[in-house]
Design an enzyme around this catalytic site. Structure first.
Site, PDB file in Angstrom:
ATOM      1  N   ASP A  72      10.598  16.045 -23.134  1.00 10.00           N
ATOM      2  CA  ASP A  72       9.533  16.753 -22.416  1.00 10.00           C
ATOM      3  C   ASP A  72       8.199  16.434 -23.098  1.00 10.00           C
ATOM      4  O   ASP A  72       8.019  16.730 -24.284  1.00 10.00           O
ATOM      5  CB  ASP A  72       9.852  18.261 -22.504  1.00 10.00           C
ATOM      6  N   ASN A  99       1.442   9.473 -18.405  1.00 14.11           N
ATOM      7  CA  ASN A  99       1.475   9.526 -16.938  1.00 14.11           C
ATOM      8  C   ASN A  99       2.236  10.734 -16.380  1.00 14.11           C
ATOM      9  O   ASN A  99       2.002  11.143 -15.243  1.00 14.11           O
ATOM     10  CB  ASN A  99       2.109   8.211 -16.436  1.00 14.11           C
ATOM     11  N   TYR A 170      -4.375  22.167 -12.096  1.00 14.89           N
ATOM     12  CA  TYR A 170      -4.184  20.708 -12.155  1.00 14.89           C
ATOM     13  C   TYR A 170      -5.524  19.973 -12.347  1.00 14.89           C
ATOM     14  O   TYR A 170      -5.654  19.098 -13.195  1.00 14.89           O
ATOM     15  CB  TYR A 170      -3.500  20.278 -10.859  1.00 14.89           C
ATOM     16  N   LYS A 174      -6.797  17.704 -15.399  1.00 16.24           N
ATOM     17  CA  LYS A 174      -7.141  16.289 -15.175  1.00 16.24           C
ATOM     18  C   LYS A 174      -8.592  15.995 -15.588  1.00 16.24           C
ATOM     19  O   LYS A 174      -8.887  14.889 -16.047  1.00 16.24           O
ATOM     20  CB  LYS A 174      -6.908  15.919 -13.711  1.00 16.24           C
TER      21      LYS A 174
HETATM   22  N1  LIG Z   1       0.246  10.077  -6.545  1.00 14.57           N
HETATM   23  C1  LIG Z   1      -1.078  10.211  -6.582  1.00 14.57           C
HETATM   24  O1  LIG Z   1      -1.801   9.887  -5.624  1.00 14.57           O
HETATM   25  C2  LIG Z   1      -1.737  10.759  -7.809  1.00 14.57           C
HETATM   26  C3  LIG Z   1      -3.102  11.084  -7.736  1.00 14.57           C
HETATM   27  C4  LIG Z   1      -3.740  11.542  -8.865  1.00 14.57           C
HETATM   28  C5  LIG Z   1      -3.039  11.670 -10.051  1.00 14.57           C
HETATM   29  N2  LIG Z   1      -1.718  11.371 -10.094  1.00 14.57           N
HETATM   30  C6  LIG Z   1      -1.037  11.503 -11.380  1.00 14.57           C
HETATM   31  O2  LIG Z   1      -0.231  10.360 -11.596  1.00 14.57           O
HETATM   32  C7  LIG Z   1       0.871  10.724 -12.437  1.00 14.57           C
HETATM   33  C8  LIG Z   1       2.163  10.278 -11.799  1.00 14.57           C
HETATM   34  O3  LIG Z   1       2.364  11.028 -10.617  1.00 14.57           O
HETATM   35  P1  LIG Z   1       3.281  10.533  -9.390  1.00 14.57           P
HETATM   36  O4  LIG Z   1       2.458  10.648  -8.182  1.00 14.57           O
HETATM   37  O5  LIG Z   1       3.940   9.257  -9.731  1.00 14.57           O
HETATM   38  O6  LIG Z   1       4.341  11.753  -9.351  1.00 14.57           O
HETATM   39  P2  LIG Z   1       5.941  11.775  -9.498  1.00 14.57           P
HETATM   40  O7  LIG Z   1       6.343  13.193  -9.349  1.00 14.57           O
HETATM   41  O8  LIG Z   1       6.536  10.765  -8.585  1.00 14.57           O
HETATM   42  O9  LIG Z   1       6.192  11.271 -10.992  1.00 14.57           O
HETATM   43  C9  LIG Z   1       5.919  12.073 -12.119  1.00 14.57           C
HETATM   44  C10 LIG Z   1       7.067  11.923 -13.095  1.00 14.57           C
HETATM   45  O10 LIG Z   1       6.770  12.680 -14.284  1.00 14.57           O
HETATM   46  C11 LIG Z   1       7.977  13.266 -14.746  1.00 14.57           C
HETATM   47  N3  LIG Z   1       7.693  14.450 -15.557  1.00 14.57           N
HETATM   48  C12 LIG Z   1       7.194  15.629 -15.140  1.00 14.57           C
HETATM   49  N4  LIG Z   1       7.083  16.487 -16.147  1.00 14.57           N
HETATM   50  C13 LIG Z   1       7.516  15.831 -17.258  1.00 14.57           C
HETATM   51  C14 LIG Z   1       7.615  16.186 -18.617  1.00 14.57           C
HETATM   52  N5  LIG Z   1       7.272  17.424 -19.037  1.00 14.57           N
HETATM   53  N6  LIG Z   1       8.072  15.272 -19.498  1.00 14.57           N
HETATM   54  C15 LIG Z   1       8.427  14.033 -19.075  1.00 14.57           C
HETATM   55  N7  LIG Z   1       8.372  13.648 -17.787  1.00 14.57           N
HETATM   56  C16 LIG Z   1       7.916  14.527 -16.886  1.00 14.57           C
HETATM   57  C17 LIG Z   1       8.718  13.636 -13.468  1.00 14.57           C
HETATM   58  O11 LIG Z   1      10.108  13.809 -13.695  1.00 14.57           O
HETATM   59  C18 LIG Z   1       8.400  12.456 -12.540  1.00 14.57           C
HETATM   60  O12 LIG Z   1       9.388  11.466 -12.572  1.00 14.57           O
HETATM   61  C19 LIG Z   1       0.760  12.231 -12.645  1.00 14.57           C
HETATM   62  O13 LIG Z   1       0.100  12.500 -13.865  1.00 14.57           O
HETATM   63  C20 LIG Z   1      -0.093  12.667 -11.482  1.00 14.57           C
HETATM   64  O14 LIG Z   1      -0.728  13.887 -11.729  1.00 14.57           O
HETATM   65  C21 LIG Z   1      -1.048  10.930  -9.002  1.00 14.57           C
END
Ligand SMILES: NC(=O)c1ccc[n+]([C@@H]2O[C@H](COP(=O)([O-])OP(=O)(O)OC[C@H]3O[C@@H](n4cnc5c(N)ncnc54)[C@H](O)[C@@H]3O)[C@@H](O)[C@H]2O)c1
Length: 311
Positions: A72, A99, A170, A174
């Site tokens: 975690d 990430n 969030y 961020k």
């Molecule tokens: N998808 C978008 O458009 C978008 C936009 C802005 C920011 N983000 C950021 O990009 C990053 C990736 O997001 P995503 O869209 O791929 O989401 P996602 O949910 O597909 O992937 C996030 C991953 O993080 C893992 N995770 C969560 N909590 C955790 C922890 N405590 N320890 C270890 N692993 C953990 C989850 O199991 C998951 O596999 C995030 O930080 C998200 O906030 C995404």
């Protein structure tokens, strides 16, 4: 593609979505990768080894080298063991991609303490822990005379840098990650470590609802493919990117916008302490139409994103 041969990367939250793409791209570039993922739900509940292990399997099947880690990111000592995992398994760590993330959206008047704490912990503390432990390791190497080309690549969000309604927890985390990037970049430059952050846009389980009106095209370029985020990570990881640090990159499809950070703006200057009445009058004069945030969607369009809700 710049060669990352001989480099070792740790990508948090790499079992799904954007992190998975970063891990695959870094491995294609030649890096050995620690694939971290707790494997919980979008809200951060539960855990499952399958996502991290399946990305490791994909990398290995493609001829790359990877190992899974299920810790975690918000647990400070677990963050130390994931850094140590890279060093024990591959002998070093060069690239840290922070990430991992979760969502617990709610209007702030309805938001519970738990919804606030969980999101701040995974995102903000989840960036501090791995970065702290990696930086301590790199400082020792630099003090020992090694010339480093080490990298931290953080994950902010349009929600943080532009401000999105319904995401006080969030978006605050961020925005703080963008601020953390500015500070860490300045502190770690002396050791040969660059620190940058991405404000990504991609269709993942996190954004299914947001981008629901933008389905993937049947053929041709999909601007919301999470793989579009990863060339930037590979580019920043390259040795040639040694002098690019402290930047925040908004990425949408083929658009990479190097955002301006908080910057000096409208100066209202007085020879001495302002009188509140006079100051208010000056503010009204300087901002005849008022002053308010433009909102995330408008700012995303400005930065190079296309949204059906804007056009
Ligand atoms: N998808 C978008 O458009 C978008 C936009 C802005 C920011 N983000 C950021 O990009 C990053 C990736 O997001 P995503 O869209 O791929 O989401 P996602 O949910 O597909 O992937 C996030 C991953 O993080 C893992 N995770 C969560 N909590 C955790 C922890 N405590 N320890 C270890 N692993 C953990 C989850 O199991 C998951 O596999 C995030 O930080 C998200 O906030 C995404």
């Amino acid at each position: 593609m710049p060669s990352l041969d001989g480099k070792v990367a740790l990508v948090t939250g790499a079992g799904r979505g954007i992190g998975r793409e970063h891990a695959l791209a870094l491995a294609r570039g030649g890096a050995q990768v620690v694939v971290n993922d707790l494997g919980g739900s979008l809200a951060g509940e539960g855990q499952d080894a399958t996502p991290a292990q399946s990305v490791v399997n994909e990398i290995v099947a493609a001829g790359g080298e990877a190992v899974a880690n299920y810790d975690d990111v918000s647990d400070f000592s677990a963050a130390e063991s994931m850094v140590q995992r890279a060093i024990d398994r591959y002998g070093r760590l060069d690239i840290l991609v922070n990430n991992a993330g979760i969502l617990r959206d709610r209007m702030l008047v309805n938001m519970t303490e738990d919804e606030w704490d969980a999101v701040i912990a995974v995102h903000l503390k989840g960036h501090f822990g791995p970065t702290h432990h990696a930086a301590a390791y790199w400082r020792e190497l630099a003090k020992g005379g090694e010339t480093l080309h080490a990298r931290v690549i953080n994950t902010s969000s349009p929600s943080g840098v532009f401000g999105n309604v319904g995401q006080a927890n969030y978006g605050a985390a961020k925005a703080a990650i963008a601020g953390f990037t500015l500070i860490a970049a300045q502190e770690l430059q002396r050791y040969g470590v660059t620190v940058n952050c991405i404000a990504p846009n991609a269709r993942t389980r996190m954004t299914e609802e947001t981008f629901g009106d933008l389905p993937a095209p049947e053929d041709g370029f999909d601007p919301l493919d999470p793989g579009n985020m990863s060339p930037l990570v590979v580019a920043l990881a390259a040795d040639d990117a040694q002098d690019i640090t402290g930047q925040c990159f908004f990425v949408w499809g083929g658009s990479v916008n190097v955002l301006r950070p908080w910057d000096a703006g409208e100066l209202l200057a007085s020879d001495g302490r302002w009188d509140a009445d006079e100051l208010l009058a000056q503010l009204k004069e300087r901002f005849p139409d008022g002053a308010a945030p433009e909102g995330m969607v408008a700012m995303m369009a400005k930065a190079g994103g296309q949204s059906m809700r804007v056009v």
